[in-house]
Design a protein around this motif. Structure first.
Motif, short mmCIF file in Angstrom:
data_model
loop_
_atom_site.label_atom_id
_atom_site.label_comp_id
_atom_site.label_asym_id
_atom_site.label_seq_id
_atom_site.Cartn_x
_atom_site.Cartn_y
_atom_site.Cartn_z
N ALA A 172 -8.17 -4.86 -1.61
CA ALA A 172 -8.52 -3.86 -0.87
C ALA A 172 -9.77 -3.12 -1.00
O ALA A 172 -10.57 -2.57 -0.09
CB ALA A 172 -7.34 -2.82 -0.68
N LYS A 176 -11.67 -3.46 2.32
CA LYS A 176 -11.87 -2.13 2.92
C LYS A 176 -13.21 -1.19 2.46
O LYS A 176 -13.64 -0.29 3.12
CB LYS A 176 -10.51 -1.52 2.79
CG LYS A 176 -9.29 -2.07 3.52
CD LYS A 176 -7.81 -1.20 3.43
CE LYS A 176 -6.89 -2.26 4.07
NZ LYS A 176 -5.75 -1.85 3.77
N TRP A 227 -6.29 4.81 5.31
CA TRP A 227 -7.22 4.40 4.24
C TRP A 227 -7.36 5.38 3.08
O TRP A 227 -7.99 5.08 2.00
CB TRP A 227 -8.33 3.72 4.74
CG TRP A 227 -7.88 2.32 5.32
CD1 TRP A 227 -6.53 2.00 5.64
CD2 TRP A 227 -8.82 1.43 6.11
NE1 TRP A 227 -6.42 0.68 6.41
CE2 TRP A 227 -7.88 0.42 6.55
CE3 TRP A 227 -9.89 1.28 6.01
CZ2 TRP A 227 -8.57 -0.83 7.18
CZ3 TRP A 227 -10.81 0.08 6.75
CH2 TRP A 227 -9.93 -0.99 7.27
N GLU A 230 -5.27 5.09 -0.02
CA GLU A 230 -5.69 3.95 -0.45
C GLU A 230 -6.65 3.65 -1.21
O GLU A 230 -6.69 3.13 -2.33
CB GLU A 230 -5.54 2.89 0.47
CG GLU A 230 -5.39 1.35 0.05
CD GLU A 230 -5.18 0.36 1.09
OE1 GLU A 230 -5.52 -0.93 0.96
OE2 GLU A 230 -4.96 0.53 2.43
#
Length: 288
Positions: A172, A176, A227, A230
């Motif tokens: 991620a 991301k 997000w 995260e």
């Protein structure tokens, strides 16, 4: 006994449920206090709404929620499983750091619940495709095999509890984090009057990146709020002594700003959409 309970009927949780149901499983969920949209999504997927304690009647309990909710879900499962002679195993499939996973597992100290560490890599399941990949660590007893029996792609990881979470943080962080970096620099280009030139140059010299950003940035808007936590988990995973942790604290702020914009004025969203849709021609560039 029902096959599964899934806590979390968001886009991913409901799609995972649909895949399991399509392969003959029953999937329980708990919807008290959830939004009308979530309730409708669960109903469309075929999930069976039940009271909290009935979730423990499943053979396996899965948690698929935003990272900030992972600990509270674990506490719920520990509560409803308390006193059961043979409670179902619990798999956390959320984007959390290994340290958070250890703290989550500690909520089950003294119980009979077997806690497994999981991570989902890829988008929600869609008909005709095998993904996403579900990575599981700490599963010496092969409890996650049941997921494979009902249509999910499970990848076993050698390593202790936390190995799957570490993989998710690294993946991620690249995927991301790249989307956040792209959004931030496109907005910076817009503020400085260089947006058209940047878009044209990306299209010419880095076409793969241009294509990825053109798709992934608009897809990110409704998920930006998820997000934030995260990115904070990734920063925590890297640790205070790693200077890269500051990058992901900054990415959390980028996604927080975008999430606020999605709920409010949508000025940033419109600006990004205009850049991504701008003509990709050499004529838009200012040549030296």
């Amino acid at each position: 006994m029902p096959n599964f309970a899934i806590i979390g009927a968001g886009a991913m949780g409901s799609a995972v449920a649909r895949r399991l149901i399509d392969h003959g499983a029953t999937v329980l969920t708990h919807l008290d206090g959830r939004s009308d949209q979530t309730i409708a999504r669960a109903k469309t997927a075929g999930m069976v709404p039940v009271g909290r304690r009935a979730l423990a009647e499943a053979e396996l309990i899965l948690s698929i929620v935003p990272p900030v909710e992972a600990i509270s879900v674990a506490e719920l499962v520990a509560e409803i499983s308390s006193g059961m002679p043979a409670p179902p195993p619990f798999i956390d499939l959320n984007a959390i750091a290994p340290k958070t996973m250890q703290a989550l597992a500690a909520r089950f100290d003294g119980s009979r619940v077997e806690v497994l560490d999981g991570a989902i890599i890829g988008g929600p399941p869609v008909p005709g495709k095998s993904g996403p990949a579900i990575y599981i660590s700490g599963d010496s007893a092969e409890r996650s095999r049941l997921l494979e029996d009902y249509g999910l792609r499970v990848c076993k990881l050698d390593g202790p509890l936390g190995a799957a979470s570490a993989l998710k943080m690294c993946y991620a962080g690249i995927n991301k984090g790249f989307i956040g970096l792209g959004a931030a620099m496109l907005l910076a280009a817009s503020r400085s009057g260089a947006a058209e030139s940047l878009k044209a140059e990306l299209s010419e010299s880095l076409p793969d990146i241009d294509i990825k950003l053109s798709k992934s940035i608009p897809d990110m808007y409704p998920k930006a709020y998820r997000w934030v936590a995260e990115m904070q988990e990734i920063a925590d995973f890297l640790g205070k002594d790693d200077p890269a942790a500051e990058i992901f604290r900054g990415m959390a702020d980028v996604f927080s700003r975008l999430a606020d914009d999605v709920k409010g004025s949508r000025v940033l969203v419109r600006r990004l959409d205009e850049i991504l849709a701008s003509p990709e021609t050499a004529g838009a560039m200012v040549m030296p």
